[in-house]
Each structure stands twice: as structure tokens, then as C-alpha cells.
Design a protein around this motif. Sequence first.
Motif, PDB file in Angstrom:
ATOM      1  N   PRO A 173       8.963   8.596   1.784  1.00 42.10           N
ATOM      2  CA  PRO A 173       8.487   9.683   2.664  1.00 42.10           C
ATOM      3  C   PRO A 173       9.270   9.731   3.978  1.00 42.10           C
ATOM      4  O   PRO A 173       9.271  10.754   4.647  1.00 42.10           O
ATOM      5  CB  PRO A 173       7.018   9.309   2.909  1.00 42.10           C
ATOM      6  N   ARG A 204       1.021  12.146   8.399  1.00 37.71           N
ATOM      7  CA  ARG A 204       0.469  13.018   7.350  1.00 37.71           C
ATOM      8  C   ARG A 204       0.816  12.492   5.964  1.00 37.71           C
ATOM      9  O   ARG A 204       0.959  13.247   5.001  1.00 37.71           O
ATOM     10  CB  ARG A 204       1.014  14.432   7.510  1.00 37.71           C
ATOM     11  N   PHE A 205       1.015  11.204   5.885  1.00 43.20           N
ATOM     12  CA  PHE A 205       1.334  10.596   4.588  1.00 43.20           C
ATOM     13  C   PHE A 205       0.717   9.214   4.614  1.00 43.20           C
ATOM     14  O   PHE A 205       0.768   8.533   5.617  1.00 43.20           O
ATOM     15  CB  PHE A 205       2.851  10.490   4.414  1.00 43.20           C
ATOM     16  N   ALA A 206       0.158   8.818   3.517  1.00 40.14           N
ATOM     17  CA  ALA A 206      -0.423   7.476   3.361  1.00 40.14           C
ATOM     18  C   ALA A 206      -1.745   7.354   4.103  1.00 40.14           C
ATOM     19  O   ALA A 206      -2.123   8.228   4.894  1.00 40.14           O
ATOM     20  CB  ALA A 206       0.525   6.391   3.829  1.00 40.14           C
ATOM     21  N   SER A 207      -2.433   6.273   3.825  1.00 43.47           N
ATOM     22  CA  SER A 207      -3.755   6.028   4.411  1.00 43.47           C
ATOM     23  C   SER A 207      -4.130   4.583   4.164  1.00 43.47           C
ATOM     24  O   SER A 207      -3.449   3.861   3.425  1.00 43.47           O
ATOM     25  CB  SER A 207      -4.794   6.950   3.770  1.00 43.47           C
ATOM     26  N   ARG A 221      -6.209  11.052  -1.293  1.00 39.59           N
ATOM     27  CA  ARG A 221      -6.215  10.635   0.112  1.00 39.59           C
ATOM     28  C   ARG A 221      -4.956   9.847   0.464  1.00 39.59           C
ATOM     29  O   ARG A 221      -4.951   8.992   1.337  1.00 39.59           O
ATOM     30  CB  ARG A 221      -7.443   9.784   0.407  1.00 39.59           C
ATOM     31  N   PHE A 222      -3.902  10.088  -0.283  1.00 37.80           N
ATOM     32  CA  PHE A 222      -2.644   9.392  -0.026  1.00 37.80           C
ATOM     33  C   PHE A 222      -1.549  10.379  -0.371  1.00 37.80           C
ATOM     34  O   PHE A 222      -1.651  11.093  -1.348  1.00 37.80           O
ATOM     35  CB  PHE A 222      -2.533   8.145  -0.914  1.00 37.80           C
ATOM     36  N   ALA A 223      -0.531  10.395   0.442  1.00 41.72           N
ATOM     37  CA  ALA A 223       0.631  11.248   0.198  1.00 41.72           C
ATOM     38  C   ALA A 223       0.334  12.710   0.511  1.00 41.72           C
ATOM     39  O   ALA A 223      -0.819  13.098   0.718  1.00 41.72           O
ATOM     40  CB  ALA A 223       1.148  11.120  -1.232  1.00 41.72           C
ATOM     41  N   SER A 224       1.390  13.489   0.564  1.00 40.85           N
ATOM     42  CA  SER A 224       1.287  14.911   0.897  1.00 40.85           C
ATOM     43  C   SER A 224       2.597  15.588   0.536  1.00 40.85           C
ATOM     44  O   SER A 224       3.585  14.934   0.193  1.00 40.85           O
ATOM     45  CB  SER A 224       1.034  15.075   2.408  1.00 40.85           C
ATOM     46  N   ARG A 248       0.844  -1.198   0.000  1.00 39.85           N
ATOM     47  CA  ARG A 248       0.000   0.000   0.000  1.00 39.85           C
ATOM     48  C   ARG A 248       0.887   1.259   0.000  1.00 39.85           C
ATOM     49  O   ARG A 248       0.551   2.245  -0.664  1.00 39.85           O
ATOM     50  CB  ARG A 248      -0.928  -0.003   1.219  1.00 39.85           C
ATOM     51  N   LEU A 249       1.986   1.222   0.730  1.00 42.66           N
ATOM     52  CA  LEU A 249       2.862   2.395   0.772  1.00 42.66           C
ATOM     53  C   LEU A 249       3.553   2.649  -0.572  1.00 42.66           C
ATOM     54  O   LEU A 249       3.691   3.791  -0.987  1.00 42.66           O
ATOM     55  CB  LEU A 249       3.932   2.239   1.860  1.00 42.66           C
ATOM     56  N   ARG A 271       9.446  11.602  -3.007  1.00 48.33           N
ATOM     57  CA  ARG A 271       8.539  11.839  -1.873  1.00 48.33           C
ATOM     58  C   ARG A 271       7.509  10.713  -1.768  1.00 48.33           C
ATOM     59  O   ARG A 271       7.178  10.275  -0.669  1.00 48.33           O
ATOM     60  CB  ARG A 271       7.864  13.200  -2.023  1.00 48.33           C
TER      61      ARG A 271
END
Lengths: 509, 509
Positions: B211, A425-428, B425-428, A207-208, B207
Motif C-alpha cells: 500500500p 486509510r489502509f489497515a487496522s 475493516r482492512f485495506a481500501s 498484521r499488514l 495494493r
Amino acid sequence: MDSLYSLLYQWLPLLLLFFSTSISSATNLHNKIPILSPLRRTNLLGPDDDTLSTPSLSEDFKTYFYEQTLDHFNYNPQSYTKFKQSYVINYKYWGGASSNSPIFVYLGAEAPLVGDIPIIGFLTDNAPRFKALLVYIEHRFYGNSIPLGTMEKAMENETIRGYFNSAQALADYAEVLLYVKDKLSAHNSPVIVVGASYGGMLASWFRLKYPHVALGALASSAPILYFDDITPQNGYYSRVTKDFKEASEHCYRTIRKSWSEIDKVASKPNGLSILSQKFKTCSHLNSSSELKDYLDSMYSAAAQYNQPPDYPVTQVCSGIDKADKGSDILGRIFAGVISYNGNRSCYDTLVYSRPTETMVGWSWQTCSEMVMPIGRGSNDTMFPASPFILEDFIKSCKSTFGVSPRPHWITTYYGGHDIKLVLQRFASNIIFSNGLRDPYSSGGVLENLSSNLLAVYTVKGSHCLDILPAQKSDPWWLVAQRKNEVEIIEGWIKEYYADLLAIRNEKDA
Amino acid sequence: MDSLYSLLYQWLPLLLLFFSTSISSATNLHNKIPILSPLRRTNLLGPDDDTLSTPSLSEDFKTYFYEQTLDHFNYNPQSYTKFKQSYVINYKYWGGASSNSPIFVYLGAEAPLVGDIPIIGFLTDNAPRFKALLVYIEHRFYGNSIPLGTMEKAMENETIRGYFNSAQALADYAEVLLYVKDKLSAHNSPVIVVGASYGGMLASWFRLKYPHVALGALASSAPILYFDDITPQNGYYSRVTKDFKEASEHCYRTIRKSWSEIDKVASKPNGLSILSQKFKTCSHLNSSSELKDYLDSMYSAAAQYNQPPDYPVTQVCSGIDKADKGSDILGRIFAGVISYNGNRSCYDTLVYSRPTETMVGWSWQTCSEMVMPIGRGSNDTMFPASPFILEDFIKSCKSTFGVSPRPHWITTYYGGHDIKLVLQRFASNIIFSNGLRDPYSSGGVLENLSSNLLAVYTVKGSHCLDILPAQKSDPWWLVAQRKNEVEIIEGWIKEYYADLLAIRNEKDA
């Protein structure tokens, strides 16, 4: 499919012959690093289990082969070599591409896929509710997905063997899934990957690294923090110790005292014969370590797979605690062995160190990149000291395989340090599920990292318990854990459908 | 460092000799895929620029070498081969590890690093404000970071050359950055990666994939969507066409009509001599394609680097439009050539196809994984038709390098399809910056994907304009774009410090 297991057991002795030297050191290594399987497979290989049942899949499961790229990260002519990777699809419950029904994917790990399919209850149990397509993908270099066809050939070949690692395996999964979605015109069907133990690490990493392929991941009992110095070395054995202590203080103290007793007897004249007799070993003990390693592995397995309704730790301890009055320490320990294994004509002390495919493959994986520093000091567990010393480990791997491990590669490629700071604040959409009685939970993610990177654990659960098939006898806390996981995943999928609709409306507007 | 450029130009002729066959096809390929550099380097190689200036770095820039792993994704003995990778650090502005001051990192791309350092103004211009450490890392296989030492040796070796790809390059950056942070005890210093063009793709992908190493990325003019069929093939040349049309409708029409004029003259007896004289070519034209390719590249470069204060598209068009009255079409085109290049004794029509290091390296990269389907149909641009036909491209690569491209690998590994659906909804913490006059912006991210995956573009900007050194003459919109970028990055860093503090307080509590 029927032929897989018979094949496996045909070549095992051969493998043993071919690799006799390297394997003995490899399995020595391996003993130090408890196996990471969702089920205690080793038990299958006990001498009383010689009527090995061949897992037969129902007709709902169709087996396919994908022409997989051997090396995804290279463009030399050799890297264009292909190998056949096996995957299995169950279409029975699928709502179809037109309704964008989801795809649940089991990411195979360090064992032949065919053995895992029946035990990954999470997929079959929940497929009707989600109208999910079920896809199971075998990990490269296991089962029917071994380049050059057989493990011995693949492991003999230094070049081919080099491609046996997690980054390549994740890229395999991406290729297979994009291919399957394309073939089924299921472009918009959300993919949820499920993995257990090492496979759980793969699921969370997938997923990452491939959020464009998987919408979410259920990572069951994935010790992704058991690398570098993130988790204390003795995390694993401290937890085993705690499990025994909680089951019975007396049992714990007996085990703790037993190691020096074994040494004492072993040092007597004919000490090994006395021990062999006392423990009814199937073959004469070659060393006291053989017995100690056996007990070590048995206690660890009991703790790791300490699942209802039997609770093996309780089984071992009830043997130890309820041994005949007047039993000495070793007598009690043997009573624990009997209680755990059942009454047998003899006890096979080599059962945990026989080179199964998993053992051979995982030894390579731990000796290349999956360097998990699992050890213990003096007096910090119920076991004798056995610290993890990186230099020794490297030397040992080097002498076994001829190459050095890269002990920091996993955290370089996947991260792990300061995981909350990095990922909050990264990934979900990852569930890290654990049972705290599982010694590997010490290297798991046990706190929510954000509102959609969630830790779902049970205090009494064991290794990968949540993804095993639901039973009527399951305790309430296990039922609740699974319900929670299913509802979280349902939430991801609903949100995804809403996003899909919103983006379509935007485009149409 | 002084010796780099002299070395480079020493071996260029040699390289030409060694690769004469493969290079000519490689550069043919390359011509079809406009170069992706932040600056129009090719101009440096014009015959009137033979007093090549060696970029000399001030003493603030220290050069280092890292013993880099050749193959990060393999564990065969050969993959343990190392090569020296160059990186440069500027400590001048750094607030130090104790204050967790940030680290700004320029990710090198398809050129020697030393040439990029002076032009990456974004780092030096903003270092004082952020008290940032500046780190510049060279991309493997360019400049001083070529395995086997020289490009010709590296490219001759099929095995070594195979490791020349983006996934390996990203892993290089991760290793160097973790090493540098460790050496400087800068564990908690946030890393912001900056990349331009292909390097901008690398920055955004870094990134996404690492991350845990980079807190955020500024991806300048990164056409990460110019893969598979995500962006229309003619995106690039449509934008070039639009730039010219907007500069002058008359100019656009003249160019559009010129191609058949060239063909007409070429088909006459002595046609090539007439054209050679008419365009004052430094050497006699070998074909009309040579002239057309030259003009094609010149217009594309003018559009791509259409930057203030000169605005090369305007330069070309003012030549064309203001040519002597009575000039025919080709006379006007030549007036455009003069206006763009200045008055010269002759015009080198091969200037864009000479095998620079960038050209050789990028040809390999596009022929292995960076397959960007850039083409154009009939009548959809001001150019003659030149569709991108994947089969032909594959054949051509195969005959040049002996291996086939993997045209879908980039989207398999990095994604790209449905990017908003996947990443909202993923990453930033990625800025995708573009200038819409840059033809590569057609494959860029031009809408916000979420509140912290931001598209920051200017309508009048050109390729990588935002990361070039600030000038007093910069137009307001460019100043505003840079200010916006800096404030966004400042926001990331402030948020990170707050998170760091909160997590520490949690631990202490």
C-alpha cells in the motif's frame, strides 16, 4: 526443554572458535547497533552470573515442532528443504474452538524462544480474561529452530544462511498458525499477534501482510521507522543522552567529559594498565576503545531497560553523583559501573560483545536487510562522535559475510516513509506501544495513524516494558498503559464477533 | 522493439524441440486450466494468421530496462544475481511531478508486455483526463524480461526457474516503481495499478501487500477466489455452459450431445479419418480427445471472450442452429466451428495447445503455486466429466517439472477464505471488476467488501472487457462500467490530495 540452555552454552565456545574471525568483525558491527531484545539478556552472561538458571516451563506449556519450508518464495528443488521449527502451546486458559475463543500468539524474535516465554507476561497475565489459547513460535535460525541443527552449521552455509530473514520468518508464522488453527478446528478463533522489539516489528508487519491470519497486533517497542532516513541517525543516542540528563545534569556532564579523560590516561605510558586497574577489569584492556565500548553499551542498556523499580539510569547516576568526594571523573564513572552492576571481584568489559546466539544471528540480520542507521555526530549526544556511514557499513558487512546489505529493502517491502499518509486509510488493528525513555522509541510510531492504528506510549516507560509480567510494584502509568492495550484488543475481538455473526446472518438470509 | 515478435517466433520451434517431452505434458495440464489472458491470443497462431502483425508502439512509448534482483527473499550470494526487466513509459499526458500528477501502471502478466500495451485501453483512454504518466512493467520470465535471456534457458535451469512466481513479481514491481518515482522526483504522485486476469490478481495483491507503493488498484477479471475450495470446481465450466444455454437452448443441447457422438464415430473402423474429414482438420487426428479438447477450448474461449460487437458464443451457436437442415449433430458442431473461425481451407485442432511463451510460462506457474482447481463433474455442465483431482495434478506436475505444486500457498500468502470478514475493516481502494459472462468471474469478487473495496460488474460483460480500448460501438452498460471505475479512481486521488495537504498543514502548524 531442559537441555536447550545447556546445549546453547556447550556450543557457544565452539561457535567462537569456528567464527573467530567473522564474529569479531560481526560483533564489532553489532556494537554499533544496540541490541533489540525485550530483556537485557547480556547481563545473564556476566562472569558473576555463571550459575545460569535454565528457564523451566511449567507443564502447561507443550512444545511442538512444525516441518517448515526453508524457502517460501522459490520453487527450485532445494527450496523444498524442510527444517524443524519449534512452537509452544498453552491450552490452560482456552475457551475452545466451539466458542471461537481467541488465540494470542507471541512471535519469537532474535533469541531462543524458551528464554522469552517466562517474560512475556502480557500473554499469561491476560489469558484468563480472554479465555485465550497461547501460542509461542520461535523465529527461524534461533534456539531449537535452526536449519542444519546448529547455528554454526547454518551460518557456515552461505545458501542456507540466505533464508534467514524477516519475510521468510513471517511466512513461517503464517504457515504454523494456519496449521494450528486447522488442527484445533479453530477456524473462526481470532488471532492476536504480540511481539516485542524486533519481534514487535514482525508483529506489526504480520498484521499488514497477513490480515487473513491475524486480526490484530500488539507491537511493543517496535522501531519500524528506524530505516532509510525516516528517523534521524542520532535518535537512539539522543534519547539515551536525554534519559541521563533528566536523571541528573551532573551525571550527564560527567559522562560527557569522561571520554577524553579515558583517552588522556590511555595515551600515557602504561595507560591501559592504569585504566585496567582503575576499572578493575577482569582481563587487561587491549585498547581504550574496549573500555569506551563497554561504557557505551552499559549506558545504552541502562537507558533501554530503564525500568521500575530499579531504574538503571538512576542507579548509574547515583553512583556517579554520590562517589566519594574528591573522586576524579574516571573515579566517578567507575562508581557508576559499580552502582549499576553491583560490587564484583572484577568487571568484564567484554560482556556486551561476547557472541551469544542473539549476537551472531542479529549481526547477520543487520548485515543483510535490517540496516538501521544508528549513529551520532559530534556534540549532539553525551557520547563521542560515531556517525553511521552506509558505505563503511556495507564494506564491513561484505568483508564479514561476503554479501552486501540491501539497505532499502525493508522500506521497499514493508514501507515506513509517510506512514500516516499511507496507512491512515489502509489497515487496522495495530497497537504501537512505546516507552519514551526507551532510545528505540525514537524510531517508533508515536502518533495515532487512524482510529484503529494506535500509538499507546508512556513518558516514563522503557523498552518493551508493557509486555513484561505485571508486578505489584508497577507504577500507575504502566498499569494504565496495559489496561488501555487490553481494552483496545477486547474491542477488536468484540467487533470481530459481531462481524462474524452479521456475515453468517447474511448467508442464512 | 520490432525484433521481439520475430525473435519470439524464431525460438518457438526451438523451444518445442527442447521441451518436446515436458511441453506435451505441460500443455496437457494447461488444457485443463483455461488460459487467463486478457485477449484471446491463441487465435493469432491459427494457420490462416501466418502474416503475424508485429505490434509497433508509437514513439510516445519509451522502453527501459531495470537491473532487477532475481531473488528478493534471500541473501545468499547467488540471489544477488540480476536480470534485465523491461518497462515502458508514456510521458505524453503527464502533468508532471510538481503537480503530483498520478501514475497509472499496467502490471504485466503471463505474456510479453509489448503485445499487451496496445490493448490496455484503460490507460491511454484515461491518461488525458488524469494527466497521468503511463508505466507498463513486464512480468519476470516473459518477453524481454527473462533471466538468462531466453525462455528455454530459463526453464531448463531448475534453480533460476524457481524464482518464477508471483511474490517475486510483486517485489519486482515495487522496486521498479520506487525507482521510477525517485528518478522523476515524483515522490508524491499517487500510483494506481491496473491489471487484467492473472495481472488483475497481481494488481489487487499489490495494493494489499504494497500500500506504500500503490494508492489503489483496478483488478479486472481477477479470479482471486479460485483457489483451495473457495469457489466450486465447476465454477468455470458452469458459466461457459450458462453462456451457451442463454444464447440458445438448442445450441447448448446439441453441444451436450456431441461428445458421445464423437466417441461413437471414433470407435468405428477408420473413425478418426472420418472425424478428420468431417471437421476438415489440418492434420489427421491422433485421437478423439484431440478433437474434443479442441472443441472444449473453442467453446471456453468463445465464452471467456464473448465480447461485443461479435459475441463469439452467439457466433458459434448461430452456426450450430442455422446449419443446413438435415445436418446431424456433428455436422452442426462443425458449422459452429466454421461460424466461429470463418471459412478456412482447414481447421487446426492443435491451435490451443501449441507452446506459446504464455503456455510454457503459465504451465510452470500453475504447476508451482497458481493451483486453480478448475474441473467439472458428470452432468453439471454441457461438457463431459473432467474433475480436478489434486493428487493427479500433483503427480503430473511432478513428472513434468520435477517439483510438486504448493496448492495452499496462494491462500496462505494472499488470503481468500472469508474475504469479506477479513478485508471489510482492512485495506481500501481496490476495484474488482468483472463481466458475469466471463467464466472466470465465478472466482472473482462479486460483492462490495466495504465502502472502498468495490465489486463493479456487468451482467453481459466478458473477460477483461473494461480495460480494453473504448470503441464507438460499445454498449451502454460497458460505457457505464468504465465511467464508474474512472469516477471511483478519481475519488481516491482527490482524497489522497486532501490527505497530503492536511498532513502538510499539520506539519507546518
